[in-house]
Design an enzyme around this catalytic site. Structure first.
Site, PDB file in Angstrom:
ATOM      1  N   GLU A  98       0.748  -1.241  -0.031  1.00 21.96           N
ATOM      2  CA  GLU A  98       0.084   0.005   0.016  1.00 21.96           C
ATOM      3  C   GLU A  98       0.948   1.271   0.152  1.00 21.96           C
ATOM      4  O   GLU A  98       2.072   1.296   0.449  1.00 21.96           O
ATOM      5  CB  GLU A  98      -0.752   0.016   1.451  1.00 21.96           C
ATOM      6  CG  GLU A  98      -2.146  -0.783   1.189  1.00 21.96           C
ATOM      7  CD  GLU A  98      -3.262   0.141   1.507  1.00 21.96           C
ATOM      8  OE1 GLU A  98      -3.385   1.107   0.906  1.00 21.96           O
ATOM      9  OE2 GLU A  98      -4.089  -0.436   2.312  1.00 21.96           O
ATOM     10  N   ASP A  99       0.292   2.302  -0.482  1.00 21.01           N
ATOM     11  CA  ASP A  99       1.010   3.563  -0.289  1.00 21.01           C
ATOM     12  C   ASP A  99       0.992   4.076   0.994  1.00 21.01           C
ATOM     13  O   ASP A  99       2.043   4.526   1.495  1.00 21.01           O
ATOM     14  CB  ASP A  99       0.329   4.839  -1.091  1.00 21.01           C
ATOM     15  CG  ASP A  99      -1.120   4.917  -1.074  1.00 21.01           C
ATOM     16  OD1 ASP A  99      -1.765   4.024  -0.473  1.00 21.01           O
ATOM     17  OD2 ASP A  99      -1.619   5.657  -1.748  1.00 21.01           O
ATOM     18  N   ASP A 102      -3.667   4.944   6.914  1.00 22.52           N
ATOM     19  CA  ASP A 102      -4.144   6.244   7.297  1.00 22.52           C
ATOM     20  C   ASP A 102      -5.186   6.100   8.339  1.00 22.52           C
ATOM     21  O   ASP A 102      -4.785   5.557   9.549  1.00 22.52           O
ATOM     22  CB  ASP A 102      -4.947   7.189   5.934  1.00 22.52           C
ATOM     23  CG  ASP A 102      -5.323   8.738   6.882  1.00 22.52           C
ATOM     24  OD1 ASP A 102      -5.495   8.790   7.928  1.00 22.52           O
ATOM     25  OD2 ASP A 102      -5.514   9.515   5.880  1.00 22.52           O
ATOM     26  N   PHE A 151      -1.579  15.584   5.474  1.00 20.77           N
ATOM     27  CA  PHE A 151      -2.134  15.111   4.240  1.00 20.77           C
ATOM     28  C   PHE A 151      -0.704  15.132   3.365  1.00 20.77           C
ATOM     29  O   PHE A 151       0.022  16.198   3.369  1.00 20.77           O
ATOM     30  CB  PHE A 151      -3.063  15.925   3.465  1.00 20.77           C
ATOM     31  CG  PHE A 151      -3.802  15.181   2.286  1.00 20.77           C
ATOM     32  CD1 PHE A 151      -4.596  14.251   2.623  1.00 20.77           C
ATOM     33  CD2 PHE A 151      -3.532  15.391   1.322  1.00 20.77           C
ATOM     34  CE1 PHE A 151      -5.287  13.477   1.486  1.00 20.77           C
ATOM     35  CE2 PHE A 151      -4.014  14.826   0.039  1.00 20.77           C
ATOM     36  CZ  PHE A 151      -4.813  13.855   0.215  1.00 20.77           C
ATOM     37  N   ARG A 164       0.678  13.114  -8.178  1.00 18.43           N
ATOM     38  CA  ARG A 164       1.292  11.653  -7.995  1.00 18.43           C
ATOM     39  C   ARG A 164       2.783  11.693  -8.621  1.00 18.43           C
ATOM     40  O   ARG A 164       3.711  10.947  -8.295  1.00 18.43           O
ATOM     41  CB  ARG A 164       0.463  10.506  -8.883  1.00 18.43           C
ATOM     42  CG  ARG A 164      -0.874  10.269  -8.381  1.00 18.43           C
ATOM     43  CD  ARG A 164      -1.519   9.088  -8.938  1.00 18.43           C
ATOM     44  NE  ARG A 164      -2.895   9.054  -8.657  1.00 18.43           N
ATOM     45  CZ  ARG A 164      -3.544   8.472  -7.602  1.00 18.43           C
ATOM     46  NH1 ARG A 164      -2.697   8.314  -6.617  1.00 18.43           N
ATOM     47  NH2 ARG A 164      -4.911   8.541  -7.687  1.00 18.43           N
TER      48      ARG A 164
HETATM   49  P1  IMP Z   1      -7.285   4.350   4.818  1.00 16.32           P
HETATM   50  O1  IMP Z   1      -7.554   5.706   5.400  1.00 16.32           O
HETATM   51  O2  IMP Z   1      -6.022   3.948   5.595  1.00 16.32           O
HETATM   52  O3  IMP Z   1      -8.244   3.480   4.419  1.00 16.32           O
HETATM   53  O4  IMP Z   1      -6.329   5.100   3.370  1.00 16.32           O
HETATM   54  C1  IMP Z   1      -7.109   4.941   2.291  1.00 16.32           C
HETATM   55  C2  IMP Z   1      -6.264   5.343   0.938  1.00 16.32           C
HETATM   56  O5  IMP Z   1      -6.506   7.027   1.130  1.00 16.32           O
HETATM   57  C3  IMP Z   1      -4.765   5.272   0.996  1.00 16.32           C
HETATM   58  O6  IMP Z   1      -4.392   4.260   0.221  1.00 16.32           O
HETATM   59  C4  IMP Z   1      -4.465   6.614   0.190  1.00 16.32           C
HETATM   60  O7  IMP Z   1      -4.370   6.375  -1.362  1.00 16.32           O
HETATM   61  C5  IMP Z   1      -5.387   7.725   0.592  1.00 16.32           C
HETATM   62  N1  IMP Z   1      -4.831   8.583   1.420  1.00 16.32           N
HETATM   63  C6  IMP Z   1      -4.850   8.467   2.809  1.00 16.32           C
HETATM   64  N2  IMP Z   1      -4.017   9.377   3.723  1.00 16.32           N
HETATM   65  C7  IMP Z   1      -3.542  10.256   2.423  1.00 16.32           C
HETATM   66  C8  IMP Z   1      -2.645  11.071   2.301  1.00 16.32           C
HETATM   67  O8  IMP Z   1      -2.243  11.708   3.183  1.00 16.32           O
HETATM   68  N3  IMP Z   1      -2.518  11.711   0.891  1.00 16.32           N
HETATM   69  C9  IMP Z   1      -2.941  10.933  -0.030  1.00 16.32           C
HETATM   70  N4  IMP Z   1      -3.510   9.861  -0.244  1.00 16.32           N
HETATM   71  C10 IMP Z   1      -4.204   9.494   1.170  1.00 16.32           C
END
Ligand code: IMP
Length: 176
Positions: A98-99, A102, A151, A164
């Site tokens: 995963e990138d 969050d 963010f 990106r």
């Molecule tokens: P989750 O909240 O862990 O489910 O994150 C889901 C997705 O939200 C990640 O895979 C990212 O693609 C996007 N995301 C969450 N935080 C950030 C951020 O700080 N910058 C850009 N994308 C984010």
């Protein structure tokens, strides 16, 4: 076009050095058994491309698409699979890449979805981890960098589809 005020947080050199280290650790993991590295699109594509080249072991590659936040910066808690794997993972070892983790909802959803397909094992790797933002208990097994709740964009991560292509990771100052 967006008009973000950004500050560089992690430069290209630090990213490259950390990806090499992760590659070394993952080479040890992947040298035993059959491994499939799964890139979670779209955000992990750049990290994934660098990471798998740093892994000195035989690995297959697959891609999973999940819906993102859309135009917002807060997790809705809803995760939708937009692209599925092209081969079965039953009895195989899976490395989910995963990138960023969050809220953790995406990784939690994907781990559960894959577990239902009876893989031999699942390990998770995230370039970035925001421990302060977690809503579910999912610490990735391998983490590039822990960051605060800011963010971030760049190196695959976007804001409204943009940024990106930045080669470094930047923190955004004028959105929350
Ligand atoms: P989750 O909240 O862990 O489910 O994150 C889901 C997705 O939200 C990640 O895979 C990212 O693609 C996007 N995301 C969450 N935080 C950030 C951020 O700080 N910058 C850009 N994308 C984010």
């Amino acid at each position: 076009m967006t008009n973000l005020n950004t500050t560089q947080l992690i430069d290209e050199k630090r990213i490259a050095a950390r990806v090499k280290e992760l590659g070394r650790e993952l080479s040890l993991l992947c040298k035993d058994g059959e491994w499939t590295a799964v890139s979670v699109l779209k955000g992990s594509f750049m990290f994934f491309a660098d990471l798998i080249r740093a892994i000195d072991a035989d690995v297959k590659t697959e891609f999973l698409g999940v819906s993102s936040y859309g135009n917002a910066t807060q997790s809705t808690g809803e995760v939708k699979l937009t692209l599925d794997l092209t081969s079965a993972v039953e009895g195989k070892n899976v490395l989910l890449v995963e990138d960023i983790v969050d809220s953790g909802l995406t990784m939690d959803y994907l781990a559960k979805t894959l577990r239902a397909r009876s893989p031999k094992s699942i390990k998770t790797c995230a370039l970035l981890f925001k421990p302060g933002a977690l809503k579910v208990d999912v610490k990735p097994d391998y983490v590039g960098f822990e960051i605060g709740n800011e963010f971030v964009v760049g190196y695959g991560l976007d804001y409204q589809g943009y940024y990106r292509n930045l080669p470094y990771i930047a923190q955004v100052n004028n959105i929350n």
